[in-house]
Design an enzyme around this catalytic site. Structure first.
Site, short mmCIF file in Angstrom:
data_model
loop_
_atom_site.label_atom_id
_atom_site.label_comp_id
_atom_site.label_asym_id
_atom_site.label_seq_id
_atom_site.Cartn_x
_atom_site.Cartn_y
_atom_site.Cartn_z
N LYS A 46 17.24 5.35 -7.05
CA LYS A 46 16.97 6.30 -5.96
C LYS A 46 17.52 5.83 -4.62
O LYS A 46 17.54 6.62 -3.67
CB LYS A 46 15.48 6.58 -5.87
CG LYS A 46 14.90 7.29 -7.09
CD LYS A 46 15.44 8.70 -7.23
CE LYS A 46 14.70 9.46 -8.32
NZ LYS A 46 15.12 10.87 -8.39
N SER A 277 10.21 4.43 -16.98
CA SER A 277 11.22 5.46 -17.24
C SER A 277 12.42 4.87 -17.97
O SER A 277 13.03 5.52 -18.83
CB SER A 277 11.66 6.13 -15.93
OG SER A 277 12.22 5.20 -15.03
#
Length: 461
Positions: A46, A277
């Site tokens: 991110k 994840s």
């Protein structure tokens, strides 16, 4: 003077992450590669999105010097934004679901972000949903910039212009499939656009946590009812604007247990400390690889570092509390005990330990009571109120009161419950605001609280 190989800012370290071949797993006829996005400065993929969103807002005039950024995030986008905001002088407010790891939240606050925890048990249409909370905050603050990763085009653009080209070059233009997850949808859409342009035969494969609506939608064309999942950062209860699912060739639904086991195996077999994840993506990648009948080059992503989840998926007690680990059931009250004494998971004290040390054990381990063991046998229990009764009073002599032995303040010979007692026997303890101390004969096993009973009822149906 400028030195070679020295970067003027940590932000210039974003991207250009390494690609590692995973050789410790059975990948069938395929070669499986992992792109280590955990090597970005704040530890996740991110960072690319955060830099892209803020840079685009600066160029468009939406964000001015000293301005305020508001965002809804599962944590990693917030960390990327916090890093850029701190270095460029912006104030940052983040709405975060309260299921996110405490490591992420502490990291965010250390970077100066104003963290607003929101409910994780409500759907997209509820006013307390984290995205709605963030949007409301942005509307209330004059000239605030709402980053809105879920619909901001700078999100997928970051992956279309950086992540995709890097993978293409690192594989010498020979990548057959890329395994992605989708939270905001930016990675999926950005990589989908890039590979459709340079290599239309490259497949985009979605790894989705069980409970998310995305994989079922790809298979059926219908948006079903969302469930619950523990994996952070991917999966959704709706389809975000930035998630172009038309790029997806196939979708795999991965359970929390599969994700967690894959992440833990990744550390043991490859030495890569990755988050939940990443475990979801790895589990899906292994399914995909083993199904192939021809050799293929497959790339997956290590989305973030497992250092953000040490208190969760790498904590055996946390897993047991949520029934996410394999454990042989005994058919008695031991099945309710998440932290067993025999595993060294119960913090205890001794009758000859002083009250100051007992207090320190409580504080360090965030517990309010300690079983008191002497030679392995349960002889008492001491809680905060027991210590307070002894040490409160005038300042004179306070340290000598703290030096008193635990035996002078504990409740001696407390009520216990044999491990083979019926479940209903717990209620008498809870009615008296006591924890249930469970023993097998004379051997102390562990304790059961109200929350342990609630966990048992929830996960065992």
């Amino acid at each position: 003077m400028r030195f070679a190989n020295v970067f003027p800012s940590v932000l210039q370290l974003i991207g250009r992450t390494p690609l590692v071949e995973l050789s410790g797993f059975d990948t069938g006829k395929c070669r499986l590669f992992a792109k280590l996005e955990s090597q970005n400065p704040s530890g996740s993929i991110k960072d690319r999105v955060a830099l892209s969103i803020i840079s685009a807002a600066e160029q468009s005039g939406q964000l001015r010097a000293g301005g305020t950024i508001v965002e809804a995030t599962a944590g990693n986008t917030g960390l990327g934004l916090a890093q850029v905001a701190a270095l460029r002088g912006y104030h940052l407010i983040l709405a975060i679901p309260d299921k996110m790891s405490k490591e992420k939240i502490r990291h965010l606050r250390a970077l100066g972000a104003d963290v607003r925890l929101t409910r994780c048990d409500v759907g997209k249409d509820h006013p307390d949903h984290y995205q709605n909370v963030a949007r409301r905050i942005a509307e209330e603050i004059p000239e605030a910039f709402f980053a809105d990763q879920f619909s901001n085009p700078a999100n997928p653009q970051a992956h279309e212009t950086t992540t995709g080209p890097e993978i293409w070059e690192q594989t010498d233009h020979a990548v057959d499939a890329v395994i992605v997850g989708a939270g905001s949808g930016g990675t999926l859409t950005g990589l989908g656009r890039y590979f459709r342009a340079v290599s239309p035969q490259t497949q985009i494969i979605l790894a989705d946590p069980e409970g998310s609506v995305l994989a079922p939608f790809i298979r059926t064309g219908r948006i079903g009812q969302a469930g619950e999942w523990s994996v952070e950062g991917i999966g959704q209860d709706y389809i975000p604007e930035n998630a172009d699912l038309s790029f997806v060739s196939r979708a795999y639904t991965i359970s929390d247990r599969q994700s967690i086991q894959a992440a833990r195996d990744l550390l043991l077999r490859e030495g890569i400390l990755a988050g939940t994840s990443s475990g979801t993506l790895l589990a899906a990648a292994l399914h995909y690889c083993r199904e192939q009948t021809e050799p293929k080059n497959v790339v997956t992503l290590i989305c973030d570092s497992g250092s953000k989840y040490l208190s969760k998926i790498f904590d055996d007690n946390w897993l047991r509390e949520r029934h996410l680990s394999e454990r042989i059931t005994q058919g008695n009250l031991e099945d309710l005990i998440s932290r067993r004494h025999q595993d060294g998971a119960v913090e205890v004290t001794a009758p000859d330990e002083n009250l100051l040390d007992a207090y320190g054990r409580m504080r360090r381990n965030a517990v309010s009571q300690l079983p008191v063991l002497d030679g392995g046998k349960l002889v008492g229990i001491i809680d905060e109120s027991d210590i307070l009764k002894v040490v409160e009073g005038p300042p004179e002599g306070r340290w000598s009161r703290f030096a008193a032995q635990v035996s002078t303040a504990m409740t001696a010979q407390p009520r216990v419950l044999q491990v083979d007692a019926p479940l209903s026997a717990l209620q008498s303890f809870f009615d008296r605001d006591e924890v249930a101390l469970i023993v097998d004969g004379d051997d102390f096993i562990g304790l059961i609280t109200r929350i342990d009973l609630i966990n048992h009822l929830r996960y065992t149906g």
